[in-house]
Design a protein around this motif. Structure first.
Motif, PDB file in Angstrom:
ATOM      1  N   ASN A   7       4.199  -5.978  -4.475  1.00 14.92           N
ATOM      2  CA  ASN A   7       2.803  -5.613  -4.512  1.00 14.92           C
ATOM      3  C   ASN A   7       2.681  -4.350  -3.689  1.00 14.92           C
ATOM      4  OD1 ASN A   7       1.122  -7.148  -6.014  1.00 14.92           O
ATOM      5  ND2 ASN A   7       0.558  -8.565  -4.381  1.00 14.92           N
ATOM      6  N   MET A   8       1.891  -3.404  -4.157  1.00 18.19           N
ATOM      7  CA  MET A   8       1.808  -2.162  -3.387  1.00 18.19           C
ATOM      8  C   MET A   8       0.939  -2.395  -2.149  1.00 18.19           C
ATOM      9  SD  MET A   8       0.819   1.549  -4.621  1.00 18.19           S
ATOM     10  CE  MET A   8       0.002   2.676  -3.540  1.00 18.19           C
ATOM     11  N   ILE A   9       1.603  -2.678  -1.056  1.00 15.84           N
ATOM     12  CA  ILE A   9       0.851  -2.902   0.176  1.00 15.84           C
ATOM     13  C   ILE A   9       1.122  -1.759   1.137  1.00 15.84           C
ATOM     14  CG2 ILE A   9       0.623  -4.407   2.201  1.00 15.84           C
ATOM     15  CD1 ILE A   9       0.732  -6.720   0.323  1.00 15.84           C
ATOM     16  N   VAL A  10       0.046  -1.072   1.513  1.00 11.25           N
ATOM     17  CA  VAL A  10       0.164   0.019   2.477  1.00 11.25           C
ATOM     18  C   VAL A  10      -0.373  -0.522   3.795  1.00 11.25           C
ATOM     19  CG1 VAL A  10      -0.608   2.358   3.059  1.00 11.25           C
ATOM     20  CG2 VAL A  10      -0.172   1.745   0.667  1.00 11.25           C
ATOM     21  N   THR A  11       0.439  -0.476   4.852  1.00 10.64           N
ATOM     22  CA  THR A  11      -0.043  -0.995   6.127  1.00 10.64           C
ATOM     23  C   THR A  11      -0.389   0.159   7.063  1.00 10.64           C
ATOM     24  OG1 THR A  11       2.209  -1.115   7.028  1.00 10.64           O
ATOM     25  CG2 THR A  11       1.372  -3.083   5.956  1.00 10.64           C
ATOM     26  N   ILE A  12      -1.506   0.006   7.753  1.00  6.64           N
ATOM     27  CA  ILE A  12      -1.910   1.017   8.738  1.00  6.64           C
ATOM     28  C   ILE A  12      -2.176   0.287  10.055  1.00  6.64           C
ATOM     29  CG2 ILE A  12      -3.561   2.847   9.314  1.00  6.64           C
ATOM     30  CD1 ILE A  12      -3.912   3.408   6.380  1.00  6.64           C
TER      31      ILE A  12
END
Ligand code: DC
Length: 413
Positions: A7-12
């Motif tokens: 899943n395209m998960i971008v973490t910030i």
């Protein structure tokens, strides 16, 4: 196509006041994804606990208030980008969570192991259901270790206090800059100092020091990192024997059960290099340990793209012709040295428990003893695939036969 991508998960991640929320929403807007504000989840829970008169600093992990608060925090997410909304029991979380007091209460509650465990499950459930941009403190390190792209934003405490002051002024309020800075430092202390999931960048995160950067510059740097991750993601290829393909859960099950695997590395020369390894699967990533120097370490430092294969359930059969029942899983991903001491210790413990289940009481001692002399690596899968030829009566779930049934029901291939 075969294979199951992430899943395209971008973490910030980053400390209080580093600009995570604004930038996460902006990135989510650009990518057309929901934005998950995990601080808001902690704040909502902390306010519920406060209303119940529960003091996290004198906490009893079995306190009935905690159980009741968890039951009342059923989170969901709707909308994308700037319209993303966190819901608790189907209702948008209220503005009352946005106060400095709620932030401090959240930071205190966030130190409790039961709270972190509850949040881990709730946040992963949201990440499993859809691609998203997730912002918080431990998104890249603990919640989504296999995330698609990890960002860590930092800035000096002074600059963060100045930004907060500007925000307050824009809302018609005022505050003393020194007091704001001291509260920011206090919160940093709580976030970085807690034993569980302390605030720190993931080994594989892009760290952006935003102290002297404008919001537009930070946003551009984040989007460059996301686009680079998209451009370098492995491409799923069509599998010849579709009838043998197994579903994602079956691939993960095989990796969980598999005994040993083979790590294939590419050192750019004309001779490939592959090594057999013991490994353990944990939270969707794989760990292995090895000596601190050697050929594979040199190769991995130059090129961290790897392929890891596991074979299980092998049984040669003769039924009129020669054949073999088998299951195999293939992981394409990137490998990273584990620098964090807590993660390294956990990985060594998990390895000891996997291979010596009858001596789990000695696992701690082993992890302690081998700690300094051993290197631990994490493989973050980017593409998973697997095949199997099962004994007809085995009835293994996710087997080629049940995959056919799933496809008819519209599940991803
Ligand atoms: O990002 P925020 O200020 O809304 O977060 C409030 C507090 O919640 C923060 O000080 C620590 C806790 N928190 C956490 O421990 N882990 C997260 N992923 C997000 C927030």
């Amino acid at each position: 196509m075969s294979g199951y991508g992430r899943n395209m998960i971008v973490t910030i991640d980053g400390p209080a006041g580093a600009g995570k929320s604004t930038l996460a929403v902006r990135a989510a807007e650009e990518l057309g994804l929901p934005c998950l504000d995990t601080g808001a989840m902690f704040r909502t829970l902390a306010l519920k606990l406060e209303r119940m008169g529960f003091n996290p600093e004198k906490a009893d992990p079995d306190a009935p208030e905690l159980k009741r608060a968890f039951e009342s925090c059923v989170f969901s997410l709707e909308g994308v980008g700037a319209s993303s909304r966190l819901l608790c029991r189907g209702r948008p979380v209220g503005g009352e969570i946005r106060t400095e007091r709620a932030g401090m209460a959240a930071a205190k509650a966030a130190g409790l192991p039961t709270v972190r465990e509850f949040m881990k499950k709730a946040q992963r459930k949201l990440g499993d259901s859809c691609p998203l941009v997730a912002e918080g403190r431990d998104m890249g390190t603990v919640i989504f270790p296999g995330a698609f792209c990890k960002i860590y934003l930092s800035a000096s405490a002074r600059v963060r206090a100045e930004r907060r002051l500007q925000q307050l002024r824009a809302d018609g309020q005022d505050a003393d800059i020194r007091e704001l800075e001291s509260r920011i430092r206090e919160r940093d202390g709580q976030d970085e100092g807690r034993t569980l999931a302390p605030l720190r960048p993931a080994d594989d995160a892009l760290i952006i020091d935003t102290t002297d950067m404008s919001p537009d510059e930070v946003f551009a740097a984040i989007m460059r990192a996301v686009r680079a991750a998209q451009a370098s993601a492995p491409v799923a290829r069509p599998v010849r024997r579709r009838d043998r393909e197994i579903n994602r859960e079956a691939v993960l099950d095989l990796l969980e059960r598999g005994e040993y695997g083979v790590l294939a590395l590419d050192d750019g020369s004309s001779w490939p290099y592959a090594v057999p390894l013991s490994y353990v699967l944990s939270d969707g990533v794989l760990y292995f340990h090895c000596a601190q120097s050697g050929r594979k370490i040199g190769i991995m430092a130059r090129n961290n793209r790897v392929c890891f294969t596991v074979v299980a359930d092998v049984e040669p059969v003769y039924a009129g012709s020669f054949s073999t029942y088998y299951g195999c899983a293939l992981v394409i991903g990137r490998v990273f040295p584990v620098g964090d001491r807590e993660e390294k210790k956990q990985a060594l413990l998990l390895l000891a428990k996997k291979y010596f289940p009858e001596h789990t009481d000695k696992a701690d001692e082993y992890a302690e003893r081998s700690f300094e002399s051993t290197a631990v690596y994490r493989i973050v899968p980017e593409l998973l695939s697997g095949k199997a030829k099962n004994r007809p009566e085995s009835g293994k779930s996710g087997s080629p036969r049940s995959v056919g049934a799933e496809k008819a029901a519209g599940s991803p291939a």
